[in-house]
Design a protein around this motif. Structure first.
Motif, PDB file in Angstrom:
ATOM      1  N   MET A  12       0.878  -1.301   0.067  1.00 29.45           N
ATOM      2  CA  MET A  12      -0.016  -0.009   0.029  1.00 29.45           C
ATOM      3  C   MET A  12       0.865   1.289  -0.053  1.00 29.45           C
ATOM      4  SD  MET A  12      -3.341  -0.695   2.236  1.00 29.45           S
ATOM      5  CE  MET A  12      -4.547  -1.962   1.552  1.00 29.45           C
ATOM      6  N   MET A  13       0.201   2.489  -0.267  1.00 26.45           N
ATOM      7  CA  MET A  13       0.970   3.685  -0.284  1.00 26.45           C
ATOM      8  C   MET A  13       1.098   4.277   0.812  1.00 26.45           C
ATOM      9  SD  MET A  13      -0.396   5.135  -4.147  1.00 26.45           S
ATOM     10  CE  MET A  13      -1.710   5.508  -3.635  1.00 26.45           C
ATOM     11  N   THR A  46      -1.525  -2.384  -5.344  1.00 22.82           N
ATOM     12  CA  THR A  46      -1.065  -1.183  -4.574  1.00 22.82           C
ATOM     13  C   THR A  46      -1.135  -0.085  -5.454  1.00 22.82           C
ATOM     14  OG1 THR A  46       0.727  -2.354  -3.476  1.00 22.82           O
ATOM     15  CG2 THR A  46       1.232   0.205  -3.504  1.00 22.82           C
ATOM     16  N   GLY A  47      -1.806   1.015  -5.224  1.00 21.40           N
ATOM     17  CA  GLY A  47      -2.163   2.165  -5.805  1.00 21.40           C
ATOM     18  C   GLY A  47      -3.173   2.154  -6.852  1.00 21.40           C
ATOM     19  N   ARG A  48      -3.931   1.271  -6.787  1.00 22.95           N
ATOM     20  CA  ARG A  48      -5.131   0.940  -7.823  1.00 22.95           C
ATOM     21  C   ARG A  48      -6.400   1.626  -7.056  1.00 22.95           C
ATOM     22  NH1 ARG A  48      -3.496  -1.981 -12.396  1.00 22.95           N
ATOM     23  NH2 ARG A  48      -1.075  -1.536 -12.298  1.00 22.95           N
ATOM     24  N   MET A  49      -7.586   1.546  -7.918  1.00 18.21           N
ATOM     25  CA  MET A  49      -8.819   2.020  -7.390  1.00 18.21           C
ATOM     26  C   MET A  49      -9.151   1.501  -6.177  1.00 18.21           C
ATOM     27  SD  MET A  49     -11.131   4.282  -7.789  1.00 18.21           S
ATOM     28  CE  MET A  49     -11.128   4.667  -9.465  1.00 18.21           C
ATOM     29  N   VAL A  50      -9.194   0.239  -5.822  1.00 19.66           N
ATOM     30  CA  VAL A  50      -9.576  -0.589  -4.599  1.00 19.66           C
ATOM     31  C   VAL A  50      -8.602   0.136  -3.343  1.00 19.66           C
ATOM     32  CG1 VAL A  50      -9.592  -2.505  -2.946  1.00 19.66           C
ATOM     33  CG2 VAL A  50     -10.182  -2.708  -5.545  1.00 19.66           C
ATOM     34  N   GLU A  51      -7.511   0.476  -3.468  1.00 20.03           N
ATOM     35  CA  GLU A  51      -6.515   1.274  -2.612  1.00 20.03           C
ATOM     36  C   GLU A  51      -7.111   2.517  -2.439  1.00 20.03           C
ATOM     37  OE1 GLU A  51      -2.180   2.284  -0.906  1.00 20.03           O
ATOM     38  OE2 GLU A  51      -2.364   1.252  -2.660  1.00 20.03           O
ATOM     39  N   TYR A  52      -7.382   3.298  -3.408  1.00 19.51           N
ATOM     40  CA  TYR A  52      -8.058   4.461  -3.180  1.00 19.51           C
ATOM     41  C   TYR A  52      -9.148   4.640  -2.422  1.00 19.51           C
ATOM     42  CZ  TYR A  52      -9.433   9.120  -4.538  1.00 19.51           C
ATOM     43  OH  TYR A  52      -9.896  10.540  -4.527  1.00 19.51           O
ATOM     44  N   ILE A  53     -10.160   3.702  -2.702  1.00 19.68           N
ATOM     45  CA  ILE A  53     -11.344   3.558  -1.968  1.00 19.68           C
ATOM     46  C   ILE A  53     -11.044   3.411  -0.380  1.00 19.68           C
ATOM     47  CG2 ILE A  53     -13.529   2.473  -1.773  1.00 19.68           C
ATOM     48  CD1 ILE A  53     -13.253   2.013  -4.856  1.00 19.68           C
TER      49      ILE A  53
END
Length: 154
Positions: free
Chosen positions: A1-2, A130-137
């Motif tokens: 994760m970021m 990591t860094g994709r839409m699911v992590e952003y949500i």
């Protein structure tokens, strides 16, 4: 994760633990849980902490030793040794909890973590990238929960 996701998770955990444990210095407690939330990425040369200590990323692979239970235990024991007194135990726990939350979050990604490194190269992995839409949500949800918790603090 970021980095930002780890900080958001640590921030919400810090708010919940401040309410539950009521540490004497809440700002120090929050700083330490956020530090713990970022610390495992010391082994990545481009991370917020790793970019300040390049030698660590040169010597250790990313998501290797510093993402293991052995590193978490070592850091906990070092802090416990150098910081004595029961009144400081809550602050040591803050670092440890932030550290373990970071590892838990990274274990949900496809890259995963090696929890028993260097004894085993077994990777604990999840479905997220990591860094994709699911992590952003997830990041937005933790920020929203943190803001909600700040304004409903009892």
């Amino acid at each position: 994760m970021m980095f930002r996701t780890h900080i958001a998770i640590g921030f919400l955990a810090g708010l919940l633990l401040i309410q539950a444990w009521n540490p004497q210095n809440q700002i120090l407690f929050m700083f330490l849980i956020l530090l713990g939330s970022a610390l495992p990425d010391i082994d990545h040369p481009d991370s917020k902490i790793g970019s300040k200590v390049k030698a660590v990323s040169f010597l250790f692979e990313h998501r290797g030793f510093f993402h293991s239970l052995f590193a978490a235990l070592m850091i906990f024991l070092l802090l416990a040794y150098y910081v004595s007194g029961l009144t400081y135990g809550i602050y040591i726990a803050a670092v440890a909890i932030g550290y373990l939350l970071h590892m838990l979050a990274d274990s949900l990604t496809r890259e995963g973590i090696m929890p028993f490194h260097p004894i085993s190269r077994f990777r604990l992995r999840g479905p997220m990238r990591t860094g994709r839409m699911v992590e952003y949500i997830i990041f937005i949800c933790f920020i929203a929960l943190g803001i909600w918790k700040m304004f409903t603090f009892h």
